[in-house]
Enzyme design. Structure first.
Site, PDB file in Angstrom:
ATOM      1  N   HIS A 217     -26.486   2.902  65.498  1.00 41.19           N
ATOM      2  CA  HIS A 217     -27.790   3.462  65.853  1.00 41.19           C
ATOM      3  C   HIS A 217     -28.214   3.018  67.240  1.00 41.19           C
ATOM      4  CE1 HIS A 217     -28.964   5.658  62.367  1.00 41.19           C
ATOM      5  NE2 HIS A 217     -28.530   4.693  61.596  1.00 41.19           N
TER       6      HIS A 217
ATOM      7  N   ASP B 293     -11.049  17.882  64.583  1.00 46.71           N
ATOM      8  CA  ASP B 293     -10.096  17.900  63.472  1.00 46.71           C
ATOM      9  C   ASP B 293      -8.838  18.687  63.826  1.00 46.71           C
ATOM     10  OD1 ASP B 293     -11.050  16.282  61.361  1.00 46.71           O
ATOM     11  OD2 ASP B 293     -12.678  17.701  61.037  1.00 46.71           O
TER      12      ASP B 293
ATOM     13  N   GLU C 263     -10.289  24.568  62.251  1.00 47.54           N
ATOM     14  CA  GLU C 263     -10.017  23.154  62.528  1.00 47.54           C
ATOM     15  C   GLU C 263      -8.779  22.657  61.808  1.00 47.54           C
ATOM     16  OE1 GLU C 263     -13.405  20.709  61.420  1.00 47.54           O
ATOM     17  OE2 GLU C 263     -13.816  21.906  59.650  1.00 47.54           O
TER      18      GLU C 263
ATOM     19  N   CYS D  75     -16.988  24.118  68.856  1.00 51.61           N
ATOM     20  CA  CYS D  75     -18.076  23.161  68.591  1.00 51.61           C
ATOM     21  C   CYS D  75     -17.575  21.733  68.532  1.00 51.61           C
ATOM     22  CB  CYS D  75     -18.848  23.526  67.327  1.00 51.61           C
ATOM     23  SG  CYS D  75     -17.842  23.485  65.843  1.00 51.61           S
TER      24      CYS D  75
HETATM   25  C1  PEP Z   1     -14.559  19.157  64.563  1.00 52.24           C
HETATM   26  O1  PEP Z   1     -13.776  18.788  63.686  1.00 52.24           O
HETATM   27  O2  PEP Z   1     -14.229  19.400  65.739  1.00 52.24           O
HETATM   28  C2  PEP Z   1     -16.009  19.308  64.254  1.00 52.24           C
HETATM   29  C3  PEP Z   1     -16.827  19.877  65.111  1.00 52.24           C
HETATM   30  O3  PEP Z   1     -16.468  18.819  63.079  1.00 52.24           O
HETATM   31  P1  PEP Z   1     -16.649  17.246  62.779  1.00 52.24           P
HETATM   32  O4  PEP Z   1     -16.490  16.506  64.070  1.00 52.24           O
HETATM   33  O5  PEP Z   1     -17.982  17.100  62.169  1.00 52.24           O
HETATM   34  O6  PEP Z   1     -15.516  16.992  61.819  1.00 52.24           O
HETATM   35 MG    MG Z   2     -14.356  18.778  61.597  1.00 50.93          MG
END
Ligand code: PEP
Ligand code: MG
Length: 542
Positions: free
Chosen positions: A191, A457, A433, A504
């Site tokens: 945090h 991922d 992913e 993302c």
């Molecule tokens: C990813 O895997 O790139 C993703 C955006 O999801 P997270 O990082 O939450 O696994």
């Molecule tokens: Mg992910």
């Protein structure tokens, strides 16, 4: 001059005098008490004082940083009221006839060790919290005020150097007088690191043995991007970093001018520039950085921060709040992505040898539809308050998408039966992913409205490199041609089927790849709020 390499967790450069905070755990004396009941009472009074201090701290944090950051001190208050914690302390006092300070300290160590041993980074970070609240109680028992940084008022602005900084200590510091943070311990997920980023202060963690109490009062330069610390900088280093700092400050000022400007290349190619969030309170940062939408709302944080399954009503309020605040801008809400590094005790998931390859995300939702349906009902109900899209994580096959959509249709039917409004045309997309989803991208694109590539991922599964393992070095190549080619393959498949495709994962904010993403033709990039304006700058200069 002393040069120290740490880990930069919050960007920016600070130059100034060092203030060493002595936050190290001090030995707590063990005393035998004659009247254990009076000692229990002494503990209870101290605990009540600590709770009321935390209430004040909560209000101060809410006023300065918003409700989201203040929630932490609600958690701290709950920790002090936790029955197991209190019973352990009072049991020690009565059974072993020891002083309250000692009982609180022993219990804190025991609970912290238990949290630290969990193989979940979120719970591990709670070890610091339980030590933090316990130290507060001990300080009250010893007649001191609150946390270690409580009396850090007054004086000139300083770079704070500490063994470790508990979250409450970070926010208790007078913000106007702090230039940045350097800690010997700490984790990027803590945090404190998150708060430093919210406060916009440079921060460096993990300098380890280089931490030196004698640095107090010396001049230092810290660079939160490279993680470098220079104590007693020579003239050349000082001049170089003064000029870098001036450039960085100017860069931040110029970025502000990009607010309200279109995200468009010189030749007119448009990219939708969205932001990632974990909680409703993060919307403030999304709006402050002028993101055009939310490309990833990690809904599992609502589950991670709850003691039990969050109810439909609780989730509905959270999704509605985000949708309303974002107006007609798109809000992509990812359904529950629990499992692997995000463990939640009340799910009672079995321990797995390879949790990243185990029972997680969509797999839980499809086998425990009663949990999935609560979330889908909340999402659909909230969809009339803004522009919400639903995104399914960890997809590996067409069948999973069809099964999830079947459950979604059942929930829609239920709502229609109950005459509850929802957006009949809500977009449904998937995360790309897993390598399987890239290979099957054409078939998957025929089933959904959009793709969003989760490069975190996708990199882990493509390169067979655990994303939690910091020791894989060059093998965990974030610019691996295999992953970059997969991004191209997924985007092209999406476009062949007339749907949009974004990124993302963290790679979306990597400015060294922006040109390539534009050339591939990605339609959307969703990044952390503070990366929005730098990315807009890069796109406008292409
Ligand atoms: C990813 O895997 O790139 C993703 C955006 O999801 P997270 O990082 O939450 O696994
Ligand atoms: Mg992910």
């Amino acid at each position: 001059m002393k040069t120290i390499q740490g880990v930069g967790v919050s960007a920016g450069i600070a130059i100034g005098a060092v203030r060493v905070l002595d936050t190290a755990d001090h030995a707590v004396e063990r005393r035998v008490v004659d009247d254990p009941q009076a000692e229990v009472e002494r503990f209870r009074t101290a605990r009540a004082t600590a709770v009321s201090q935390l209430k004040q701290l909560r209000d101060k944090t809410a006023a300065e940083f918003g409700e989201g950051k203040a929630e932490l001190f609600d958690t701290h208050q709950l920790m002090l009221q936790d029955l197991d914690y209190v019973e352990s302390i009072e049991g020690l006092i009565t059974q072993s006839k020891v002083n309250a300070e000692f009982a609180v300290n022993s219990t804190a160590e025991q609970f912290a060790a238990m949290f630290a041993a969990m193989d979940n980074s979120y719970m591990q970070a709670r070890a610091a919290d339980v030590k933090d609240v316990s130290r507060r109680v001990i300080n009250v028992l010893e007649g001191k005020r609150g946390g270690a940084a409580a009396d850090e008022e007054g004086g000139e602005s300083r770079i704070i150097l500490a063994e470790d900084l508990a979250p409450s200590e970070t926010v208790q510091l007078d913000r106007a007088k702090v230039l940045g943070f350097v800690t010997a311990k700490g984790s990027a997920n803590s945090h404190t690191a998150i708060l430093a980023r919210t406060m916009g202060l440079p921060a460096i963690i993990g300098i380890g043995d280089a931490f030196d109490l004698d640095d107090d009062g010396h001049t230092a330069v810290i660079d939160g991007t490279s993680g470098l610390v220079f104590v007693d900088p020579d003239e050349k280093t000082l001049a170089e970093y003064q000029s870098r700092k001036a450039k960085y400050d100017e860069h931040l000022r110029l970025l502000q001018e990009l607010k309200g400007k279109p995200t468009e290349t010189k030749s007119g190619q448009k990219v939708r520039l969205y932001a990632n969030i974990g909680r409703p309170s993060d919307v403030a940062a999304v709006l402050a950085n002028d993101a055009e939408g939310i490309g990833l709302f990690r809904s599992e944080f609502l589950y991670l921060e709850s003691e039990d399954y969050p109810t439909e009503e609780f989730q509905f309020e959270a999704y509605k709040e985000v949708a309303q605040k974002m107006g007609d801008r798109l809000v992509v809400i990812r359904t529950l992505d629990i499992g692997a590094d995000k463990q939640v005790s009340y799910f009672n998931l079995e321990r797995e040898a390879n949790p990243a390859l185990g029972y997680r995300a969509i797999r839980i939702c499809l086998t425990r539809p009663e949990i999935f349906k609560v979330q889908l009902r909340a999402l659909l109900r909230a969809s009339v308050y803004g522009n919400i899209a639903i995104m399914l994580p960890m997809i590996t096959s067409v069948q999973e998408v069809r099964d999830a959509k079947k459950i979604l249709e059942e929930v829609k039917d239920e709502l229609r039966g109950e005459r509850i409004d929802f957006n009949e045309h809500i977009q449904v997309g998937i995360m790309i992913e897993t390598p399987a989803s890239v290979i099957m991208a054409d078939e998957l694109a025929a089933e959904v409205d959009f793709f969003s590539i989760g490069t975190n991922d996708l990199t882990q599964y493509t390169l067979a490199c655990d994303r939690q393992n910091p020791n894989l070095g060059r093998f965990a190549d974030t610019h691996s041609p295999a992953v970059l080619r997969m991004i191209r393959m997924a985007t092209e498949a999406a476009h062949r089927h007339g749907i949009w495709c974004g990124i993302c994962g963290e790679l979306g904010a990597d400015l060294s790849l922006t040109d390539m993403f534009l050339e591939i033709g990605l339609d959307e990039l969703s990044v952390s709020p503070t990366s929005v304006l730098p990315l807009r700058d890069a796109i406008r200069n292409y």
